[in-house]
Design an enzyme around this catalytic site. Structure first.
Site, PDB file in Angstrom:
ATOM      1  N   CYS A 175     -26.744  13.518 -21.874  1.00  0.00           N
ATOM      2  CA  CYS A 175     -27.798  14.064 -21.018  1.00  0.00           C
ATOM      3  C   CYS A 175     -28.236  15.433 -21.524  1.00  0.00           C
ATOM      4  CB  CYS A 175     -27.310  14.160 -19.577  1.00  0.00           C
ATOM      5  SG  CYS A 175     -28.560  14.812 -18.436  1.00  0.00           S
TER       6      CYS A 175
ATOM      7  N   CYS B 182     -25.562  12.364 -12.014  1.00  0.00           N
ATOM      8  CA  CYS B 182     -26.746  12.473 -11.169  1.00  0.00           C
ATOM      9  C   CYS B 182     -27.145  11.144 -10.553  1.00  0.00           C
ATOM     10  CB  CYS B 182     -27.909  13.045 -11.973  1.00  0.00           C
ATOM     11  SG  CYS B 182     -28.582  11.929 -13.202  1.00  0.00           S
TER      12      CYS B 182
END
Length: 360
Positions: free
Chosen positions: A89, A190
């Site tokens: 990420c 997330c």
């Protein structure tokens, strides 16, 4: 700005000194199970931005996150290994697509990207090189998660929070009366809301069914697992072993995965010798400094295969004909899982990282 206290304080520090700052909130995931959490984070970020008199915009990188982070993660889990999506990420989204977005939007201006990571980027005065460093506050060190970012972006990145302790950041947020001063630190990935339950329950919605056996070293079958992805080397086994039998009494842990038979072998005791390895095979090593010679500097180096763990000194590094690296640790270490990243450090400086293929 993620709406957390760290990025909010970082925004406050720079917006106080520079009146041409702007804030960016990234929307990387919006499935129904996390939409409420994301909506609240966006509201919190807007509230802080309003307090700081800071313009804020929302960007959407869901496509990039899915392609570069989420799908590769599922592919690794389907193989039965344990990936680290946080590292990808940072590499492909936060310091990849976001960096490209900002670079294009402000291409005719002098700009920097400020984040709330607990790490530092320092520039050498003699060479002008930028180095990724551990933060001042080691208890929150996030340099491991930044160990694969493109080194060319470091000259445009500012990491002010890496120069403070977490208590100092909280104190600054309280003094500034920021809306998020008491907001808890985010936990996990997330795409999983903190109240959703276990990670494996989430993964089952996306992974192939591949049940197999839990076995002990004597070959005895003790139960079924949902797939090699459902267990990580070194974690406590979910099986209830017969505590009345001296041979099997005690707490058992995941010791090995057999990719040919689809079996997971469990071993007794958290300090079982089978959980400890000293030689680590690494592929796809990504150097933050291509000119840094790992082999000749081995005496200065240490490694870690999880964030926040104690760094381990090295005995040797060997380059393979296939382009891989073999690291011999100074001593055996517990629960080295294939798929995780091995990050290399010279003191506080992060040199880069690669993917663990195997250990012995």
């Amino acid at each position: 700005m993620s709406s957390g206290v760290d990025s909010s304080v970082a925004a406050a520090l720079y917006s106080k000194e520079y009146k041409n700052c702007t804030a960016i909130f990234m929307e990387n995931w919006s499935q129904s199970d996390t939409s409420r959490c994301l909506e609240q984070d966006w509201k919190d970020a807007q509230a802080v931005a309003q307090q700081l008199d800071l313009p804020i915009e929302k960007t959407n990188f869901q496509k990039e996150y899915w392609i570069d982070v989420f799908e590769p993660m599922l592919g690794e889990y389907n193989k039965g290994i344990t990936p680290n999506p946080d590292i990808n990420c940072n590499r492909y989204v936060k310091f990849g697509k976001l960096f490209e977005y900002v670079s294009e939007k402000y291409k005719d201006q002098n700009w920097w990207l400020v984040t709330g990571h607990y790490s530092r980027i320092l520039q050498r005065q003699d060479t002008g090189e930028h180095h990724l460093m551990r933060p001042y506050y080691k208890q929150k060190d996030q340099s491991y998660y930044l160990s694969q970012i493109d080194p060319s972006v470091m000259k445009r990145i500012l990491l002010p929070i890496g120069h403070f302790t977490k208590p100092e950041v909280r104190e600054m947020a309280e003094q500034l009366q920021l809306e998020v001063a008491s907001k808890p630190d985010s936990q996990g990935l997330c795409f999983i809301s903190q109240g959703e339950g276990k990670f494996n329950s989430f993964l089952k919605n996306f992974l192939n069914e591949s049940p197999g056996n839990y076995i002990t070293e004597d070959g005895k079958i003790w139960g079924k697992h949902e797939g090699l992805w459902s267990a990580t080397i070194g974690q406590r086994s979910r099986l209830e072993m017969p505590q009345g039998d001296p041979k099997y009494k005690g707490t058992w842990y995941v010791g090995a995965k057999n990719f040919e038979t689809n079996d997971i072998t469990i071993v007794r005791g958290t300090d079982n010798p089978k959980l400890f390895k000293q030689i680590v095979y690494v592929k796809d090593f990504y150097p933050l400094d291509p000119n840094y010679d790992l082999v000749s500097n081995v005496s200065n180096l240490s490694v870690q295969y999880r964030s926040l763990q104690k760094a381990e000194k090295l005995d040797s590094i060997v380059k393979t004909d296939e382009g891989g690296l073999i690291f011999q640790l100074g001593e055996k270490r517990r629960a080295i899982a294939p798929g995780q990243y091995l990050a290399v450090y010279d003191g506080d400086r992060c040199i880069g990282s690669g993917v663990i293929e195997a250990s012995e």
